[in-house]
Design a protein around this motif. Structure first.
Motif, short mmCIF file in Angstrom:
data_model
loop_
_atom_site.label_atom_id
_atom_site.label_comp_id
_atom_site.label_asym_id
_atom_site.label_seq_id
_atom_site.Cartn_x
_atom_site.Cartn_y
_atom_site.Cartn_z
N ASN A 1 -70.16 3.73 -17.93
CA ASN A 1 -70.91 2.57 -17.67
C ASN A 1 -70.95 1.96 -16.20
OD1 ASN A 1 -72.52 3.39 -20.02
ND2 ASN A 1 -71.56 1.72 -21.10
N ASP A 2 -69.64 1.97 -15.78
CA ASP A 2 -69.28 1.59 -14.57
C ASP A 2 -68.94 2.52 -13.49
OD1 ASP A 2 -68.99 -0.90 -16.13
OD2 ASP A 2 -66.83 -0.47 -16.65
N VAL A 3 -69.61 3.59 -13.34
CA VAL A 3 -69.76 4.76 -12.66
C VAL A 3 -70.04 4.43 -11.09
CG1 VAL A 3 -71.84 5.64 -13.15
CG2 VAL A 3 -70.13 7.21 -12.15
N HIS A 4 -70.85 3.21 -11.19
CA HIS A 4 -71.28 2.95 -9.60
C HIS A 4 -70.27 2.08 -9.03
CE1 HIS A 4 -75.28 5.10 -10.31
NE2 HIS A 4 -75.55 4.14 -11.17
N ASP A 5 -69.68 1.24 -9.59
CA ASP A 5 -68.81 0.46 -9.15
C ASP A 5 -67.31 1.32 -8.97
OD1 ASP A 5 -70.09 -1.94 -9.60
OD2 ASP A 5 -69.27 -2.27 -11.71
N LEU B 1 -63.98 7.83 -17.84
CA LEU B 1 -64.19 8.55 -16.62
C LEU B 1 -62.89 8.17 -15.69
CD1 LEU B 1 -65.83 9.99 -14.34
CD2 LEU B 1 -66.47 7.67 -13.53
N ALA B 2 -62.48 9.47 -15.18
CA ALA B 2 -61.30 9.04 -14.10
C ALA B 2 -61.56 10.08 -13.08
CB ALA B 2 -60.11 9.55 -14.89
N VAL B 3 -61.33 9.76 -11.87
CA VAL B 3 -61.58 10.52 -10.70
C VAL B 3 -60.26 10.28 -9.87
CG1 VAL B 3 -62.71 10.66 -8.51
CG2 VAL B 3 -63.98 9.61 -10.64
N GLU C 1 -55.02 9.17 -4.83
CA GLU C 1 -55.24 7.77 -5.73
C GLU C 1 -56.00 8.15 -6.93
OE1 GLU C 1 -54.30 5.02 -7.06
OE2 GLU C 1 -54.06 4.12 -5.26
N ARG C 2 -55.75 7.57 -8.02
CA ARG C 2 -56.66 7.90 -9.31
C ARG C 2 -57.45 6.69 -9.68
NH1 ARG C 2 -56.51 11.57 -13.44
NH2 ARG C 2 -57.04 10.74 -15.57
N PHE C 3 -58.67 6.79 -9.94
CA PHE C 3 -59.61 5.72 -10.41
C PHE C 3 -59.99 5.90 -11.62
CE2 PHE C 3 -59.71 6.70 -5.92
CZ PHE C 3 -59.36 5.47 -5.31
N GLN C 4 -60.03 4.75 -12.34
CA GLN C 4 -60.47 5.06 -13.84
C GLN C 4 -61.25 3.88 -14.36
OE1 GLN C 4 -57.10 6.40 -16.75
NE2 GLN C 4 -55.79 5.57 -14.68
#
Length: 516
Positions: free
Chosen positions: A227-231, A202-204, A220-223
């Motif tokens: 399974n770690d989507v909530h974090d 997952l990358a946002v 910013e980019r978050f990856q």
């Protein structure tokens, strides 16, 4: 609003539907139905909703609805068999399925009003639904869940106007013009994003854009793993809140700087003051105080202007700018109390009231206000910094390190970064880790804007770590910055509770050449 789709242009403000250069006639009922479908093209419109909004809740037959729907389709070159633009979903309702682009409409207000519309009052923010890329599978909801959580969290920021989901989620299309969002909603800033899902990854990507100029203020980019989507969601929310607290005031100050002084409203005056406030010298602090006073004069109920005015008085007292420290201490408390009185839910107000207790030598008395600050805005970096500072002064080293670590993680470019680093040094010093204390104090003292007291922390840290040459060097640096620097002034700013620790620092500073 101005919508474009398949060669058509629908202007809801002017009540026009155009096919290229030609106006397409639609009777009022059919036009209202078309507007309802296009404006809500991301979802199904039920028959009951159509009756409520188009026919004002009056009783209408199915035949009347069918007739209006047929008129809409005919105007668009569509029909009930093809349903290329308006689709009937049996038993559910209707939906406009043709991709829609939103564009900024031509101004319909006088030029003077257009000029001041987005440039006055507190900043406003529209958070749009994110776009999805890749194989979303059963995770398509992430693209809505993240912006929805951002709206809920950012709505708690009292200095920022955040538009509700019901308005912003209408702008769901991939090619939405952010300038159109700004002009339609009156939003000065927009947050948009892209959610990418490839397998288990997952990358946002998130961007903060200034709507009028279309300039990207922050991104910013978050990856991570799905399974770690909530974090990842929590990390995004924390980062966005910190980015807003840091970058929006800078952007607002720059915009205000380019305007004539007589045209500045209270909010703009406040942001011009912020440009001076964080430079941590007497001249700029006095200039900041003057700008905040003007903001308060224009708007006596402007909570953040009082909070900022408390900050300048605190700086006067903390760094010994004036000859009347007692008056500065009194002002810092009075302005902070007035700020809290106007808006008890603004974390900036509570933060400054807590710090007013520091000046009175009783930092523990402000703990309740700091806890309230963090409770009101868990991602307010300066609240965590102030909590860490209080813990360090009280000798609670591990708690201090935890809060300071959170503050730096939340705002790695914060104007207070040097103070955060210096507090981390004091916490390590209290824990007996002189090597780390010396390292962090060096980082802090070398930072732009660091005041003379930070140099004294570096001096004491190096001396206690056995590096007298460096200690003397930082003492000389502090004395050049402030000839009156002394052990007494150091402890007036840092009233450590542990008397043994105070004696150790006193010895270290005296050995390094600081007078009593």
């Amino acid at each position: 609003m101005l919508f474009r789709f398949k060669g058509f242009e629908l202007n809801t403000a002017l009540g026009e539907l155009r096919d290229g250069d030609e106006e397409v006639f639609l009777e009022p009922i059919a036009f209202s139905l078309l507007c309802l479908l296009v404006e809500n093209n991301d979802r199904v419109i039920t028959k009951d909703e159509a009756i409520e909004k188009v026919w004002s809740g009056r009783f209408v037959s199915d035949a009347a609805i069918s007739t209006a729907l047929k008129s809409v389709r005919r105007a668009l070159g569509d029909d009930g068999e093809t349903q290329g633009m308006v689709r009937t979903l049996r038993g559910r309702g209707f939906r406009f399925v043709e991709p829609v682009a939103l564009r900024a409409a031509a101004p319909t207000e006088p030029a003077e009003k257009q000029e001041t519309g987005l440039d006055s009052g507190r900043p406003s923010l529209a958070i749009l639904p994110f776009r999805s890329l890749g194989q979303t599978g059963g995770h398509a909801a992430i693209a809505d869940a993240i912006p929805a959580e951002l709206i809920a969290s950012l709505s708690k920021l009292r200095w920022l106007k955040v538009f509700a989901r019901g308005s912003t989620f209408r702008f769901r299309n991939h090619d939405t013009d952010l300038a159109a969002v700004g002009s339609t909603l009156g939003a000065r800033y927009c947050i948009s994003g892209v959610v990418e899902i490839f397998g288990t990854r997952l990358a946002v990507s998130v961007e903060l854009t200034e709507a009028r100029t279309m300039s990207v203020v922050w991104g910013e980019r978050f990856q991570g793993n799905l399974n770690d989507v909530h974090d990842i969601r929590s990390e995004i929310v924390a980062s966005v809140v910190s980015a807003l607290e840091l970058h929006v005031p800078m952007q607002e100050a720059e915009a205000a700087r380019l305007r004539l002084p007589q045209s500045l409203d209270a909010w703009a005056l406040y942001h011009v003051g912020l440009r001076h406030m964080y430079r941590f010298n007497r001249t700029d602090n006095d200039a900041a105080a003057a700008w905040f006073d003007k903001a308060i004069e224009q708007d006596p109920e402007f909570s953040r202007a009082y909070a900022a005015r408390s900050f300048t008085s605190f700086q006067c007292a903390f760094l010994n700018y004036s000859q009347n420290r007692e008056a500065d201490v009194q002002e810092a408390r009075q302005f902070a109390e007035r700020s809290v009185e106007i808006d008890p839910l603004d974390p900036m107000s509570c933060f400054n009231l807590a710090r007013a207790h520091w000046l009175e030598g009783a930092p523990e008395s402000g703990l309740g206000w700091l806890d309230r600050t963090i409770s009101l805005s868990p991602n307010f970096a300066q609240g965590h910094y102030a909590r860490g500072w209080t813990d360090a002064i009280a000798g609670r080293g591990p708690d201090a390190l935890r809060h300071i670590g959170t503050a730096i993680d939340l705002s790695p470019l914060d104007p207070f970064l040097y103070a955060m680093q210096a507090t981390r040094a004091l916490a390590h010093l209290g824990n007996g880790d002189t090597k780390r204390a010396a390292s962090w104090s060096e980082h802090a003292a070398r930072a732009p804007g660091a005041h003379y007291l930070i140099a004294l922390i570096a001096s004491a840290s190096h001396q206690m770590n056995g590096d007298q040459e460096q200690a003397i060097s930082w003492t000389n640096h502090a004395l050049r910055r402030r000839p009156g620097a002394s052990v007494e002034r150091f402890f007036r700013a840092f009233p450590f509770a542990d008397q043994d620790f105070r004696r150790e620092i006193t010895v270290a500073l005296r050995k390094s050449g600081v007078s009593h």
